[in-house]
Enzyme design. Structure first.
Site, PDB file in Angstrom:
ATOM      1  N   ARG A  94      24.641  45.462  42.335  1.00 43.43           N
ATOM      2  CA  ARG A  94      24.019  45.105  41.222  1.00 43.43           C
ATOM      3  C   ARG A  94      23.087  43.858  41.082  1.00 43.43           C
ATOM      4  O   ARG A  94      23.828  43.087  41.849  1.00 43.43           O
ATOM      5  CB  ARG A  94      24.963  45.325  39.936  1.00 43.43           C
ATOM      6  CG  ARG A  94      25.522  46.690  39.667  1.00 43.43           C
ATOM      7  CD  ARG A  94      26.624  46.435  38.518  1.00 43.43           C
ATOM      8  NE  ARG A  94      27.561  45.785  39.166  1.00 43.43           N
ATOM      9  CZ  ARG A  94      28.709  45.161  38.349  1.00 43.43           C
ATOM     10  NH1 ARG A  94      28.465  45.354  36.827  1.00 43.43           N
ATOM     11  NH2 ARG A  94      29.518  44.400  38.753  1.00 43.43           N
ATOM     12  N   LYS A 101      31.192  32.992  34.899  1.00 41.35           N
ATOM     13  CA  LYS A 101      31.697  33.902  36.130  1.00 41.35           C
ATOM     14  C   LYS A 101      30.697  33.426  37.188  1.00 41.35           C
ATOM     15  O   LYS A 101      31.234  33.425  38.466  1.00 41.35           O
ATOM     16  CB  LYS A 101      31.432  35.376  36.049  1.00 41.35           C
ATOM     17  CG  LYS A 101      31.936  36.156  37.254  1.00 41.35           C
ATOM     18  CD  LYS A 101      31.845  37.734  36.925  1.00 41.35           C
ATOM     19  CE  LYS A 101      32.145  38.299  38.120  1.00 41.35           C
ATOM     20  NZ  LYS A 101      31.908  39.995  37.943  1.00 41.35           N
ATOM     21  N   TRP A 160      34.798  35.474  53.165  1.00 37.64           N
ATOM     22  CA  TRP A 160      34.368  34.288  52.667  1.00 37.64           C
ATOM     23  C   TRP A 160      34.213  33.089  53.843  1.00 37.64           C
ATOM     24  O   TRP A 160      33.070  32.610  53.957  1.00 37.64           O
ATOM     25  CB  TRP A 160      34.967  33.844  51.372  1.00 37.64           C
ATOM     26  CG  TRP A 160      34.296  32.809  50.711  1.00 37.64           C
ATOM     27  CD1 TRP A 160      33.649  33.121  49.591  1.00 37.64           C
ATOM     28  CD2 TRP A 160      34.491  31.373  50.800  1.00 37.64           C
ATOM     29  NE1 TRP A 160      33.055  31.894  48.877  1.00 37.64           N
ATOM     30  CE2 TRP A 160      33.376  30.581  49.771  1.00 37.64           C
ATOM     31  CE3 TRP A 160      34.810  30.482  51.625  1.00 37.64           C
ATOM     32  CZ2 TRP A 160      33.151  29.497  49.444  1.00 37.64           C
ATOM     33  CZ3 TRP A 160      34.623  29.028  51.460  1.00 37.64           C
ATOM     34  CH2 TRP A 160      33.914  28.416  50.414  1.00 37.64           C
ATOM     35  N   PHE A 200      34.226  45.221  37.893  1.00 39.37           N
ATOM     36  CA  PHE A 200      35.510  44.942  37.437  1.00 39.37           C
ATOM     37  C   PHE A 200      36.595  45.735  38.057  1.00 39.37           C
ATOM     38  O   PHE A 200      36.421  46.379  39.324  1.00 39.37           O
ATOM     39  CB  PHE A 200      35.786  45.098  35.874  1.00 39.37           C
ATOM     40  CG  PHE A 200      34.880  44.097  35.392  1.00 39.37           C
ATOM     41  CD1 PHE A 200      34.984  42.617  35.786  1.00 39.37           C
ATOM     42  CD2 PHE A 200      33.990  44.263  34.368  1.00 39.37           C
ATOM     43  CE1 PHE A 200      34.130  41.735  34.996  1.00 39.37           C
ATOM     44  CE2 PHE A 200      33.164  43.562  33.666  1.00 39.37           C
ATOM     45  CZ  PHE A 200      33.221  41.977  33.982  1.00 39.37           C
ATOM     46  N   ALA A 258      30.292  46.532  33.563  1.00 38.56           N
ATOM     47  CA  ALA A 258      31.241  47.643  33.649  1.00 38.56           C
ATOM     48  C   ALA A 258      32.182  47.664  32.323  1.00 38.56           C
ATOM     49  O   ALA A 258      32.852  48.730  31.904  1.00 38.56           O
ATOM     50  CB  ALA A 258      31.941  47.836  34.943  1.00 38.56           C
ATOM     51  N   THR A 262      31.862  39.757  47.159  1.00 33.95           N
ATOM     52  CA  THR A 262      31.928  39.012  48.626  1.00 33.95           C
ATOM     53  C   THR A 262      32.611  40.073  49.612  1.00 33.95           C
ATOM     54  O   THR A 262      32.035  40.305  50.604  1.00 33.95           O
ATOM     55  CB  THR A 262      32.906  37.670  48.462  1.00 33.95           C
ATOM     56  OG1 THR A 262      32.249  36.887  47.464  1.00 33.95           O
ATOM     57  CG2 THR A 262      32.912  37.208  49.871  1.00 33.95           C
ATOM     58  N   LYS A 302      34.808  40.758  44.486  1.00 38.36           N
ATOM     59  CA  LYS A 302      34.630  42.140  44.960  1.00 38.36           C
ATOM     60  C   LYS A 302      33.232  42.082  45.703  1.00 38.36           C
ATOM     61  O   LYS A 302      33.077  42.825  46.404  1.00 38.36           O
ATOM     62  CB  LYS A 302      34.760  42.988  43.743  1.00 38.36           C
ATOM     63  CG  LYS A 302      34.578  44.411  43.796  1.00 38.36           C
ATOM     64  CD  LYS A 302      35.090  45.315  42.863  1.00 38.36           C
ATOM     65  CE  LYS A 302      34.809  44.584  41.610  1.00 38.36           C
ATOM     66  NZ  LYS A 302      33.517  44.495  41.144  1.00 38.36           N
ATOM     67  N   PHE A 325      42.485  33.865  49.936  1.00 37.82           N
ATOM     68  CA  PHE A 325      42.395  32.362  49.789  1.00 37.82           C
ATOM     69  C   PHE A 325      42.925  31.363  50.366  1.00 37.82           C
ATOM     70  O   PHE A 325      44.209  31.703  50.851  1.00 37.82           O
ATOM     71  CB  PHE A 325      42.635  32.204  48.180  1.00 37.82           C
ATOM     72  CG  PHE A 325      41.493  32.848  47.411  1.00 37.82           C
ATOM     73  CD1 PHE A 325      40.530  32.036  46.239  1.00 37.82           C
ATOM     74  CD2 PHE A 325      41.213  34.268  47.134  1.00 37.82           C
ATOM     75  CE1 PHE A 325      39.619  32.528  45.570  1.00 37.82           C
ATOM     76  CE2 PHE A 325      40.378  34.686  46.426  1.00 37.82           C
ATOM     77  CZ  PHE A 325      39.541  33.991  45.407  1.00 37.82           C
TER      78      PHE A 325
END
Length: 561
Positions: free
Chosen positions: A100, A111, A415, A307, A279, A79, A77, A387
């Site tokens: 954030r 993560k 990405w 999230f 979140a 990215t 998210k 991906f």
């Protein structure tokens, strides 16, 4: 993060990137040298004088990035947020990003960092993911100063008649440490203080983090700090920071942390990275100061909420939107094929294996999040975050599903390709912004606390009903007696499921949300409702990311991702 075998690792890309002096980045958005407080060459805080000067400027368009329920590894998210901002800038739009700050908990845990990935990152990546400008440390210091002042007040005579058994203010640290969830302090005799049970939360769950992120300015920060409830006296009446007379000292510790941090993306798009509440246990949005400042400086602002739409987006729309007095002009819902396959029953270890059946069965999760955003009557676009393991058949299935249901979408490859991989998404978002819409709130502040929790659980999560423990029932009666019933509700819930059970993936039905406890956060301006087994102090995994981290002989970080 969208993966590509030919692309180096995130940290390699970040370390090779050529940054521009942050003063030059600021100059391009109308900030002068005196407006910035430099933290080295590539980081700066925006001073209060500059923020006050632009208050009357017209606000730009606001784009909120949210997602489906993520897999444990995260689904890119941040990215997509960065890549979309870069793509809009490349299309000639005056754009800023508001994000954030990362917590060391997930950075050192499982993560990883929160600066985006690949060629869609904010820089300097190492600094932002570690100590940055010290904001989170300042929040930790202020939180623990308050804890020390509470215990000292009791030790020095307890003028406010605070009941040590009913203190709800906890100490914090910015790392996952399950051993500190429940502790005993004050042991060792009278000179060591008054013995009592205590515990630690992670810093991003501190109410001071929420206060800093929702404060409009220094005066509002001090006002909010004074409202914080630290516990109850022997008459079971709330005791606040204002009664302890320490809001001034706490504001002093936070005065610099309140200023938004200016950095840049790999493609030199200005970004404000400020504040970092989770979140799942807090409200999950960057600071009001950063978002409002970006809206005054740019024509388009891309921001994210933590999230899935069941958590960060719901809280943005019900809590932060009220604070900034603005609702998003468009919403982006990030979805990955691998997460949808997991929601369709495919095992995590096999997510790179083609499985169109699991993908199709997992689409219910995406559909529910779309329905949630539609219930607020907001235009949206689905970002299919690609991906390299996604197959042509899987992409075709998801694209056809979107077309069949008339769902706008953009295949996103930021990405591996940077802004070029976000052009389709950016064009769809610009179209969405121009659509006619009128925001519809989920609940009114005049609704009772129970009504608010029921509306969130039923309309956003898809629950059948809400159940309350006897403790929660008593707290609801008590809070409404104190006049707190008109506050918004901040639900603390697992991020992995629409329900409060992390193992229920996809789109569960006929489930009950259990509210086990409520916590008043009057400074933040909401009531936290703890559901299921969600923890405000996470634990580290068996193989934490910290095991792979190191520093080279020339001082460069290794193993960050």
């Amino acid at each position: 993060m969208t993966m590509n075998k030919t692309v180096p690792s995130d940290i390699e890309i970040a370390q090779r990137a050529a940054m521009q002096p942050i003063a030059d980045i600021g100059n391009r958005i109308g900030l002068h040298e005196d407006d910035l407080e430099l933290y080295g060459k590539y980081k700066a805080k925006i001073g209060f004088n500059a923020i006050n000067r632009i208050k009357t400027s017209q606000e730009g368009k606001l784009i909120l990035v949210t997602s489906i329920n993520p897999t444990p590894a995260g689904e890119g998210k941040s990215t997509v947020t960065v890549g979309l901002g870069d793509a809009l800038k490349k299309l000639g739009k005056k754009t800023m990003i508001a994000m954030r700050e990362p917590s060391l908990g997930p950075v050192m845990g499982v993560k990883g960092g929160a600066t985006g990935g690949g060629y869609a990152q904010v820089l300097p990546m190492e600094d932002i993911n570690l100590h940055f400008t010290g904001d989170i440390h300042a929040i930790t210091s202020a939180n623990n100063a308050l804890a020390a002042l509470i215990d000292n007040h009791i030790h020095q005579g307890n003028e406010l008649n605070i009941d040590p058994r009913r203190i709800i203010w906890k100490r914090v640290m910015d790392i996952n440490d399950r051993a500190l969830r429940n502790i005993v302090i004050g042991l060792g005799g009278p000179v060591q203080g008054v013995p009592r049970e205590d515990g630690f939360d992670i810093t991003v769950a501190s109410e001071i983090m929420a206060v800093l992120c929702l404060a409009a300015d220094l005066d509002d920060l001090k006002r909010r700090l004074s409202l914080i409830v630290v516990g109850y006296n022997y008459d079971k009446e709330p005791v606040t920071v204002g009664e302890l007379r320490v809001e001034g000292a706490l504001t002093l510790l936070l005065k610099d942390a309140l200023k938004p941090n200016l950095v840049q993306t790999i493609e030199h798009t200005p970004a404000l990275v400020h504040g970092g509440p989770f979140a799942n246990i807090a409200h999950g949005c960057n600071s009001v100061m950063a978002t409002k400042t970006a809206l005054k400086l740019a024509d388009y602002v891309v921001t994210e909420a933590g999230f899935g739409a069941d958590l960060g987006a719901e809280k943005f729309l019900n809590i932060k939107g009220r604070a900034i007095e603005k609702n998003p002009d468009a919403v982006v819902i990030v979805a990955t094929i691998r997460a949808l396959k997991m929601h369709g029953g495919q095992e995590k270890k096999n997510l790179t294996v083609e499985n169109t059946q699991a993908l199709e069965e997992g689409l219910g999760n995406l559909k529910k999040h779309i329905e949630t955003i539609q219930s607020f009557n907001l235009p949206f676009v689905v970002a299919i975050n690609r991906f390299h393991t996604d197959t042509a058949d899987e992409i075709e299935l998801l694209s056809n599903w979107c077309n069949m249901h008339q769902i706008p979408y953009g295949l996103t490859e930021v990405w591996g390709k940077g802004s070029d991989g976000g052009k389709d998404l950016a064009l769809e978002v610009l179209k969405a912004i121009e659509s006619i819409h009128s925001f519809t709130p989920l609940y009114s502040l005049t609704d009772s606390l129970k009504e608010k929790m029921n509306k969130i659980a039923v309309n956003v999560y898809g629950a059948k009903e809400v159940a309350f423990t006897s403790k929660a029932e008593k707290q609801i009666q008590q809070f409404e007696k104190f006049g707190w019933g008109s506050l918004p509700v901040c639900m603390a819930k697992t991020q992995y499921s629409l329900s409060d059970d992390a193992s229920l993936l996809g789109r569960p039905e006929d489930f009950t949300i259990q509210i086990r406890e409520l916590i008043p956060k009057l400074g933040a301006g909401f009531i936290v409702a703890l559901t299921g087994s969600v923890m405000t102090m996470p634990g580290l995994p068996k193989e934490p990311a910290a095991l792979n981290m190191d520093v080279s002989k020339d001082g460069k970080a290794e193993g960050l991702f």
